[in-house]
Motif scaffolding. Structure first.
Motif, mmCIF file in Angstrom:
data_model
loop_
_atom_site.group_PDB
_atom_site.id
_atom_site.type_symbol
_atom_site.label_atom_id
_atom_site.label_comp_id
_atom_site.label_asym_id
_atom_site.label_seq_id
_atom_site.Cartn_x
_atom_site.Cartn_y
_atom_site.Cartn_z
ATOM 1 N N LYS A 155 -88.786 48.872 -30.990
ATOM 2 C CA LYS A 155 -88.350 48.204 -29.762
ATOM 3 C C LYS A 155 -89.411 47.236 -29.233
ATOM 4 C CE LYS A 155 -85.927 50.613 -26.908
ATOM 5 N NZ LYS A 155 -85.482 51.578 -25.869
ATOM 6 N N TYR A 156 -90.697 47.594 -29.419
ATOM 7 C CA TYR A 156 -91.769 46.788 -28.845
ATOM 8 C C TYR A 156 -92.723 46.183 -29.885
ATOM 9 C CZ TYR A 156 -90.326 49.409 -24.686
ATOM 10 O OH TYR A 156 -89.593 49.962 -23.671
ATOM 11 N N GLY A 157 -92.663 46.641 -31.112
ATOM 12 C CA GLY A 157 -93.704 46.246 -32.053
ATOM 13 C C GLY A 157 -93.292 45.462 -33.279
ATOM 14 N N MET A 158 -91.995 45.205 -33.465
ATOM 15 C CA MET A 158 -91.553 44.573 -34.710
ATOM 16 C C MET A 158 -92.124 43.166 -34.889
ATOM 17 S SD MET A 158 -89.544 46.707 -36.367
ATOM 18 C CE MET A 158 -88.265 45.950 -37.348
ATOM 19 N N SER A 159 -92.046 42.363 -33.841
ATOM 20 C CA SER A 159 -92.477 40.970 -33.995
ATOM 21 C C SER A 159 -93.986 40.862 -34.161
ATOM 22 C CB SER A 159 -92.001 40.119 -32.813
ATOM 23 O OG SER A 159 -92.702 40.447 -31.622
ATOM 24 N N ILE A 160 -94.747 41.690 -33.427
ATOM 25 C CA ILE A 160 -96.207 41.584 -33.529
ATOM 26 C C ILE A 160 -96.703 42.162 -34.849
ATOM 27 C CG2 ILE A 160 -96.846 43.760 -32.395
ATOM 28 C CD1 ILE A 160 -99.050 42.109 -30.937
ATOM 29 N N ALA A 161 -95.999 43.156 -35.388
ATOM 30 C CA ALA A 161 -96.360 43.664 -36.711
ATOM 31 C C ALA A 161 -96.177 42.569 -37.762
ATOM 32 C CB ALA A 161 -95.498 44.880 -37.058
ATOM 33 N N MET A 162 -95.076 41.863 -37.651
ATOM 34 C CA MET A 162 -94.768 40.766 -38.568
ATOM 35 C C MET A 162 -95.814 39.657 -38.459
ATOM 36 S SD MET A 162 -91.034 38.995 -38.697
ATOM 37 C CE MET A 162 -90.645 37.576 -39.721
ATOM 38 N N ALA A 163 -96.173 39.309 -37.218
ATOM 39 C CA ALA A 163 -97.148 38.246 -36.998
ATOM 40 C C ALA A 163 -98.540 38.661 -37.450
ATOM 41 C CB ALA A 163 -97.172 37.849 -35.527
ATOM 42 N N ALA A 164 -98.924 39.907 -37.149
ATOM 43 C CA ALA A 164 -100.249 40.375 -37.547
ATOM 44 C C ALA A 164 -100.418 40.318 -39.056
ATOM 45 C CB ALA A 164 -100.468 41.803 -37.043
ATOM 46 N N LYS A 165 -99.360 40.638 -39.774
ATOM 47 C CA LYS A 165 -99.427 40.608 -41.234
ATOM 48 C C LYS A 165 -99.484 39.170 -41.747
ATOM 49 C CE LYS A 165 -99.298 43.391 -44.833
ATOM 50 N NZ LYS A 165 -100.124 44.597 -44.995
ATOM 51 N N ALA A 166 -98.619 38.302 -41.217
ATOM 52 C CA ALA A 166 -98.537 36.925 -41.724
ATOM 53 C C ALA A 166 -99.723 36.081 -41.292
ATOM 54 C CB ALA A 166 -97.229 36.276 -41.260
ATOM 55 N N MET A 167 -100.185 36.253 -40.044
ATOM 56 C CA MET A 167 -101.265 35.407 -39.540
ATOM 57 C C MET A 167 -102.640 35.866 -40.020
ATOM 58 S SD MET A 167 -100.105 34.092 -35.752
ATOM 59 C CE MET A 167 -100.402 35.647 -34.935
ATOM 60 N N ASN A 168 -102.661 36.919 -40.837
ATOM 61 C CA ASN A 168 -103.900 37.281 -41.518
ATOM 62 C C ASN A 168 -104.272 36.221 -42.544
ATOM 63 O OD1 ASN A 168 -106.038 39.236 -42.414
ATOM 64 N ND2 ASN A 168 -104.809 39.224 -44.272
ATOM 65 N N PHE A 169 -103.283 35.415 -42.950
ATOM 66 C CA PHE A 169 -103.498 34.328 -43.902
ATOM 67 C C PHE A 169 -103.661 33.008 -43.149
ATOM 68 C CE2 PHE A 169 -100.951 37.591 -45.961
ATOM 69 C CZ PHE A 169 -101.632 37.783 -47.156
ATOM 70 N N HIS A 170 -104.380 32.083 -43.750
ATOM 71 C CA HIS A 170 -104.537 30.752 -43.173
ATOM 72 C C HIS A 170 -103.189 30.053 -43.132
ATOM 73 C CE1 HIS A 170 -105.888 26.576 -42.678
ATOM 74 N NE2 HIS A 170 -107.070 27.054 -42.350
#
Length: 374
Positions: free
Chosen positions: A187-202
């Motif tokens: 409910k609260y973490g799906m988008s930030i989990a996705m972003a944290a994983k993807a934005m680990n890359f340049h």
């Protein structure tokens, strides 16, 4: 001795210091309500390097009484690799939709957050649908991204195809799951989990699909439900070969999230390079050599974008003809009017670059035969 040296030779050294680039395309900003039981004064915007910094302020991150921001931060820091930092801003306590001056509380909060550099992707947690809609509208005016959860692809918070900077993520495990039974992490973490994983890359290196996420529960969707997600440009998480991976990776407007992020990075990189050229040098003349210096900065930025994988490399067709990854053009000084030169504004500097894109699906056809293949 110094005075005697000055009689023979004077040396004056100035520092041609380049401007600093404060833009960031790697970190998230969570916007949500204040903690139910704060233990300290909550700043307007702040940054944490770990979950313990939030819990010490009173944000509850686990249990049924958890705060939305606490859960979102816990999910973010559960990813591997974990983000180095997460930014947080809270809406004022018991705030209405409008501030005292009749403006938007949500927009005012986000605008104030712009005064702090270091974040790029916003995540709405614990907000009403109207508030999420305001964040979507505000983000569209900025060089930012925005992720939010939406559980109804047939009646989405905003119509698909309109907003290019916000991406909806589906939080439910099944379509029939009641809202109160949706895991808080979803409910609260799906988008930030996705972003944290993807934005680990340049920027340019990544796609936002096919990323393995931790701490969230995958959805169990049939083909009909998946078609609904695709039509509404929703991202979602499903289990593929025992791994929970993201699917989709588009903004609500239908563009790939990684393309928006790379475009923002390239724009900023090219701007900084050209401004540094103008600032560091005593003068860049309005002549062919001076114009070439500007073009060189454009080329340097495009080459950097190509290095990170956002721009395609030079490729060749069957006849060996080159298809370059990018081209540039600038005017010749002789073709410019005296009025243009007197304005000291160089116009018609252009480039075209081919997006490298990413492969998400592979279709292979083969044949097994008893016949000889030679």
């Amino acid at each position: 001795m110094s005075d005697n040296l000055e009689r023979i030779c004077t040396v004056d050294i100035s520092l041609a210091t380049p401007i600093s680039n404060n833009a960031n395309f790697d970190n998230s900003l969570i916007i949500g309500p204040l903690p139910k039981a704060p233990k300290a004064t909550i700043p307007g915007i702040f940054v944490v390097n770990g979950l313990d910094e939030l819990t010490e302020m009173g944000f509850v991150a686990v249990g049924d009484n958890a705060d939305p921001i606490g859960v979102a931060a816990r999910v973010a820091f559960s990813q591997s690799p974990r983000p180095h930092e997460v930014y947080v801003t809270c809406l004022p306590e018991e705030s209405g939709e409008e501030d005292e001056a009749g403006g938007s509380v949500v927009a005012d909060t986000l605008t104030a957050a712009l005064g702090t550099n270091g974040w790029y992707c916003i995540h709405s947690v614990g907000l009403t649908k109207d508030q999420i809609r305001e964040v979507i509208q505000w983000t569209e005016t900025q060089n930012k991204l925005h992720g939010y959860m939406d559980d109804d692809p047939e009646n989405p918070i905003v119509e698909a195809g309109i907003y290019l900077r916000s991406f909806p993520v589906y939080p439910k495990v099944t379509e029939a799951q009641p809202d109160e039974e949706v895991p808080l992490e979803n409910k609260y973490g799906m988008s930030i989990a996705m972003a944290a994983k993807a934005m680990n890359f340049h920027a340019g290196e990544e796609t936002w699909a096919l990323k393995q996420l931790n701490a969230v529960t995958p959805s169990k969707l049939n083909t009909t439900a998946i078609k609904k997600m695709e039509k509404a440009n929703f991202s979602y998480v499903i289990t593929v070969a025992s791994k929970n991976i993201t699917q989709g990776g588009k903004t609500g407007g239908g563009e790939w999230i990684d393309v928006i992020r790379f475009r923002d990075w390239l724009q900023n990189d090219m701007q900084v390079r050209v401004v540094n050229l103008l600032v560091v040098n005593p003068k860049v003349p309005y002549t062919d050599p001076g114009i070439s210096l500007v073009e060189n900065q454009m080329l340097a930025s495009l080459k950097e974008g190509q290095k990170w994988g956002g721009i395609a490399p030079t490729e060749y067709d069957e006849d060996g003809n080159a298809n370059p990854g990018y081209t540039t053009s600038v005017p010749l000084a002789s073709g410019l009017t005296s009025t243009q030169k007197a304005s000291r504004t160089l116009e018609n500097c252009r480039f075209t670059a081919r997006i490298a894109g990413a492969i998400h699906v592979v279709n292979i056809k083969g044949c097994l035969t008893y016949e000889n293949l030679m």
